[in-house]
Structures are given as structure tokens and as C-alpha cells.
Design an enzyme around this catalytic site. Structure first.
Site, mmCIF file in Angstrom:
data_model
loop_
_atom_site.group_PDB
_atom_site.id
_atom_site.type_symbol
_atom_site.label_atom_id
_atom_site.label_comp_id
_atom_site.label_asym_id
_atom_site.label_seq_id
_atom_site.Cartn_x
_atom_site.Cartn_y
_atom_site.Cartn_z
ATOM 1 N N ARG A 97 55.845 -7.204 -11.045
ATOM 2 C CA ARG A 97 54.882 -6.516 -10.190
ATOM 3 C C ARG A 97 54.847 -7.151 -8.804
ATOM 4 N NH1 ARG A 97 52.424 -1.691 -9.438
ATOM 5 N NH2 ARG A 97 50.145 -1.750 -9.399
ATOM 6 N N THR A 391 56.333 6.824 -9.819
ATOM 7 C CA THR A 391 56.914 5.930 -10.829
ATOM 8 C C THR A 391 58.015 6.610 -11.644
ATOM 9 O OG1 THR A 391 54.730 4.880 -10.944
ATOM 10 C CG2 THR A 391 56.300 4.273 -12.637
ATOM 11 N N THR A 409 58.606 1.242 -10.165
ATOM 12 C CA THR A 409 57.848 2.074 -9.229
ATOM 13 C C THR A 409 57.896 1.554 -7.798
ATOM 14 O OG1 THR A 409 55.666 3.088 -8.872
ATOM 15 C CG2 THR A 409 55.691 0.794 -9.582
ATOM 16 N N GLU A 411 55.274 3.074 -6.274
ATOM 17 C CA GLU A 411 53.924 3.649 -6.284
ATOM 18 C C GLU A 411 53.970 5.132 -5.935
ATOM 19 O OE1 GLU A 411 49.781 4.139 -6.726
ATOM 20 O OE2 GLU A 411 51.413 3.142 -7.703
ATOM 21 N N GLU A 428 52.325 -0.496 -3.097
ATOM 22 C CA GLU A 428 51.618 -0.979 -4.281
ATOM 23 C C GLU A 428 50.245 -1.592 -3.984
ATOM 24 O OE1 GLU A 428 52.475 -0.224 -7.107
ATOM 25 O OE2 GLU A 428 54.585 0.267 -6.901
#
Length: 573
Positions: A97, A391, A409, A411, A428
Site C-alpha cells: 500500500r 482497481t 490499484t 485508486e 491513494e
């Protein structure tokens, strides 16, 4: 031979449609690849046929999707990766992430009056861009589970970037929707417009700048992304953005690392379901919904009273999401009561709030679906976070039974609308909750330097009573991802459907008024029955992009959402 081709047809493609790039002319390996784009599936399957591992195939798919599906994912973003080891049975997850820069603080998305910015105005430009994580994720995954040389995994993506790919119908639709916004983003116009408008479906897009970047990463590894000219290009794109200019420094990139995490798992009936822990809210929320409906005979309900089955799902969904909004965030910054949220005794209490007779009564100024108090929770306030329905997801299974299951992703569609070296940069950071406090208490998912924003990405692997994996899946869809995955699990595990048919089941979600059911689906026909059960119901478009694989008597078979343009291919043992 007839039986073999029938099995291939079940996985949507015959093998002749995807030529294998094997290590020798006679080499053929069993394996499955599934994704939301045919070119990615082709690349993943070719890697499997070249003797690559499931991880090799998944990483090749991630790179190809950077080129052909930039509106959804890529190396300018991040992801969550699940790996099942076919030899040991061990499962691990990697958190790739994105992170907020050191310059970020709790007022990151507040305007000059101290009020949260409008969500749509916060997305385009620099402030929404976090430090991308996918290349560090790929590096870690390949070191642990890769089999082919790193360099080989880049070849399909480089070819597509340099020689071109055809614009898909979904990509054209997104470019069309963003035409007015892109007036301020000339780099996007130059790459994805033709003759002053969105590139039509079938237009060949070449991205030589991205091809050059991929070649540098092919030769220099992930370090070539987190140092030097790539960092300089990203930093410049963010600082010089036409809206919301911001700061990403070399130190922000140097500080980034992918994190190897233990999966979050719990039982559901005779199965064991595992997924990604915080900063993903996927596993906890999926498991909460399933744990809350476990006391009901869902198969009988669906057969005899389908509206009542959807009612139960709808109630459990809204209760679980209430806990999600209150307790879930990056566990490196916030104490997240993961064990408490999926504790069976706690979920029994939550399930007791669900009545077969009808929906919970709405009372003015009273929360209809309140968050609970799971064991280990600290007092805090709930605050809604936002996620755009972007995504992508892809799954690979190799001949040794290793499973690679990844959701990736940038986003929203085309992320921040910024390009750096031909890659789309994520947005993100808009997954953080903009208001840092609510009712005088800090919000768990507030912006903090180095923090990872909350996500709904829900890559999931399911094990049977003997501990053998039987399903791997995930989806796109923003905060709806959790429900797309959950309804598919219910379809397979409770209703006895194939993965393909369960993916095709209607989608359901909710808003502040009540339930949203997928327009044009069989669920829309039950709108009146759900209304009689006390629900406020509206129809709406609830697109999904599920992909995954299911273990059958013949072997692993891929499946994709019929709403998507994805494909799956399998070579059975």
C-alpha cells in the site's frame, strides 16, 4: 480430447487462443491465469507455460496492466498480495500500500477555512499522490517465490508499451468521462486523445516513455524506481501539478518498504477464509459479514425465500461496515482490534441485531446500524472514508499448486491524472478520511506522515475442511469490493454455485437511505419484496470486476466477472 476442450471452454478460452511461450517446444505446464484484461491474462499464462511460478505470472500481469489498464492499476500505485505455498500449505501476505509523504499532516485535505475539501476537487493533482508500493511488493514477492529471472517478467509489458495495445471499451469510456478534466492535464491528452477527443475503442496506444522506464526497472530492479530519475520525475509531476501541487521527496521514497504480514483468517461453516489485514479492511469486514449470517441457513433461504436471504445479507453488510468506519486504519499508527472484530462471540451479538422478520427500524437522530464494541477496542469515533470504484484483481495458480492472488490499484480512474515517465500516478491519499476529528475525537483513518490509507481491497483465499485451498478471488469497485467478494463467497459456499456463476450473481450495496440493488439484475425484481421487509431500496449501477480461480475435480479453473472484459485461461493436468 473432447473432454479436455470442454474443460478449457469452462475457463473461457481454449489454449489455442493464448499461445504459450514455453522454455521448449514440447513443454506444457498445468496452470491458471485470470485477470480483468485479456493481454494481462495472456502474459500470465505465457509465464506459467515458460515454467514460471504463480508469483512470476502475477507480477507479469501487474506490469502488463500498468500498460493496458492504466485507469485502474500499475506501478504508479500499490496493492495487496496473497501467496499460498503449494508445498508447505503456508500462506503469507505482502502489503504494498502507498504511504503519505513526510510533509503530510492531519490538515492535508482541509481548505483555508479548516473545512474538508470537496472529494472531487482533492483527487486531481499532487496532494492525492502517495509513494507507490507495487515495485517494492514485486521485489519482495519475486525474491521469496519467483522462479524465472526478474528480467523475463518485464518482456510482455515492454512489448505492449513499445509496439502498442488496443484501447478497450471500458478504457475509452473512462477517457471520455474525463475529457473536460483533462483540459488541464495535457500529458494525459497527448497520450490518450486522438484528434482532440477520447481515443476510440480499438485505437492503438504506444507508450515508449513507459517502455523505457520498464526497461530500466528490468535492468536495475526495484531500486531503479525508488532512486534517481524516476523519483525526480514523480517529484516534479507532483510539485508542478496544475492543481493541488504537493511534495514527494527522495527521502519519502527511500523510507518506503513493502511489509510481509500474517493473513487474517477465520472459519465460516466448515471453511477457513483468509485475507489481508489492516490497512486493508477487506478480510475483517468480509469475515464480519459472513460471521453474522452464519447462524442462518442461507442455502434454504435463497432457494425458498430469496428476498429474505438478500435481506439478511443487507443487514449484516450495514452492521459490518459500521465497524469498518470506526475501527479500521493502518495498524502501524492505530490500534486495530482485528481479533475482536472477528471474534465469534462478538459476531453472535452483532448477528442478534438481525431479524428475519424485517429491517432495523429507522429512528430520527439515532444510528440505525451502529458500530459495536469488539473486544480489545479503544474508544474512538466513526467517520466515513471515501474510495473511488477503480482497481483491478488477478490470480495465478501454477503446476505446484502455488497461488498468487493480488489486488492492485491507482485508486480512481487514471489516479491523480498525473503522468511521470509514462506511468499514471495514484490518488491513494484521498482514501484517508479528510476530517481529522469528529465530535472532538481523532479519526482512525486521518492523514499522518508515513501512514497507509485505509483500503477495501479484499484478495481472498478459501480453504476446505481438510485445509486445502479451493478458491482464490478478488475484485475492483472501491468500498463495494468487500461486497462483491462476499456475495461471491456466499454463492459458492452456501448456494453451491460455480465461481463463474457466483460472480455473475447480482451486486448489492447501501447508502445513507438504505439498500442499492443492481439495476437490470434478478435482484431488482425483488425490490418490492425487500421493501415489504422494511428496506428503503433503490436501483443503481454496481459494476464489478471479479477475477479468480476455483479448484475443481479436474484441477484449478479460472473465472472472471461477466460484467468485465476480463478473461481466464487454464491448462488442466
Amino acid at each position: 480430447m473432447k473432454k479436455l476442450l470442454t474443460l478449457f471452454a469452462f475457463s473461457f478460452l481454449t489454449l489455442s487462443a493464448v499461445p504459450a511461450l514455453a522454455t521448449s517446444a514440447s513443454a506444457q505446464y498445468s496452470g491458471t491465469a485470470a485477470s480483468a484484461h485479456p493481454e494481462a491474462t495472456k502474459a500470465g499464462f505465457e509465464i506459467l507455460q515458460a515454467g514460471g511460478s504463480a508469483t512470476d505470472a502475477a507480477m507479469a500481469m501487474m506490469l502488463v496492466l500498468t500498460v493496458v489498464e492504466p485507469q485502474s492499476s500499475g506501478i504508479g500505485g500499490g496493492g495487496f498480495f496473497l501467496h499460498h505455498d503449494g508445498k508447505t500449505g503456508w500462506m503469507e501476505t505482502i502489503d504494498g500500500r502507498e504511504t503519505a509523504p513526510a510533509a503530510a499532516s492531519s490538515d492535508w485535505f482541509l481548505d483555508k477555512d479548516g473545512q474538508p475539501m470537496g472529494y472531487r476537487s482533492a483527487i486531481p493533482g499532487g496532494k492525492s499522490v502517495g509513494v507507490p508500493g507495487n515495485m517494492r511488493l514485486m521485489e519482495m514477492a519475486h525474491k521469496k517465490w519467483g522462479k524465472l529471472p526478474w528480467e523475463k517478467l518485464f518482456k510482455p509489458a515492454i512489448k505492449l508499451a513499445e509496439q502498442g495495445y488496443a484501447v478497450s471499451a471500458p478504457q475509452h469510456d473512462w477517457i471520455k468521462r474525463l475529457e473536460k478534466l483533462w483540459v488541464d492535464f495535457p500529458a494525459m491528452q497527448k497520450l490518450y486523445w486522438r484528434d482532440g477527443a477520447a481515443a476510440p475503442r480499438g485505437t492503438i496506444i504506444k507508450n515508449p516513455e513507459l517502455g523505457t522506464l520498464l526497461r530500466e526497472l528490468q535492468a536495475g530492479g526495484a531500486d531503479a524506481f525508488y532512486t534517481g530519475k524516476t523519483v525526480a520525475a514523480i517529484s516534479a509531476a507532483v510539485a508542478n501539478a496544475p492543481s493541488n501541487p504537493s511534495t514527494l521527496t527522495q527521502q519519502d521514497f527511500a523510507n518506503y518498504s513493502a511489509i510481509l504480514r500474517a493473513p487474517v483468517c477465520s472459519s465460516y461453516r466448515e471453511y477457513r477464509i483468509c485475507g489481508m489485514g489492516p490497512p486493508s479492511s477487506g478480510a475483517t469486514t468480509v469475515l464480519q459479514i459472513l460471521g453474522s449470517i452464519e447462524r442462518f441457513d442461507m442455502g434454504a433461504l435463497y432457494k425458498n425465500e430469496p428476498a429474505r436471504a438478500w435481506h439478511v445479507i443487507g443487514e449484516a453488510m450495514q452492521l459490518a461496515y459500521a465497524d469498518r468506519e470506526k475501527y479500521l486504519a493502518d495498524q502501524g499508527f492505530v490500534s486495530v482490534p482485528v481479533a475482536g472484530l472477528i471474534d465469534k462471540r462478538y459476531l453472535a451479538k452483532r448477528s442478534a441485531l438481525i431479524s428475519l422478520q424485517g429491517a432495523r427500524t429507522r429512528v430520527p437522530d439515532v444510528e440505525t446500524y451502529p458500530a459495536g464494541s469488539p473486544p480489545g477496542a479503544t474508544p474512538r469515533t466513526a467517520a466515513i472514508s471515501s474510495e473511488v470504484a477503480g482497481t483491478t484483481h488477478f490470480t495465478a495458480v501454477d503446476k505446484q499448486g502455488n497461488i498468487a492472488n493480488m489486488t492492485s490499484t491507482v485508486e480512481g480512474p487514471f489516479g491523480s491524472q498525473l503522468l511521470a515517465r509514462g506511468m499514471v500516478l495514484n490518488n491513494e491519499l484521498t482514501d484517508f478520511t479528510f476530517a481529522p476529528e469528529k465530535n472532538g475525537a481523532p479519526v482512525a483513518n486521518r492523514v499522518q506522515a508515513g501512514k497507509r490509507p485505509l483500503s477495501s481491497m479484499s484478495p481472498t483465499i478459501v480453504y476446505d475442511a481438510n485445509g486445502q485451498p479451493i478458491l482464490a478471488l478478488g475484485s475492483a469497485g472501491g468500498k463495494r469490493i468487500i461486497m462483491h467478494v462476499t456475495k461471491t463467497l456466499i454463492g459458492v459456499l452456501d448456494y453451491g454455485m460455480s465461481l463463474k456463476d457466483a460472480m455473475a450473481m447480482p451486486n448489492i450495496y447501501f447508502n445513507q437511505s438504505g439498500l442499492i440493488v443492481e439495476e437490470g439484475s434478478d435482484l431488482e425484481k425483488l425490490q418490492d419484496a425487500l421493501t415489504r421487509l422494511g428496506h428503503v431500496v433503490e436501483t443503481g449501477g454496481l459494476p464489478s470486476k471479479l477475477a479468480g480461480a476455483q479448484k475443481t475435480d479436474a484441477g484449478w479453473v479460472g473465472a472472471v466477472d461477466p460484467r468485465s472484459t476480463g478473461e481466464a485461461v487454464s491448462r488442466l493436468p
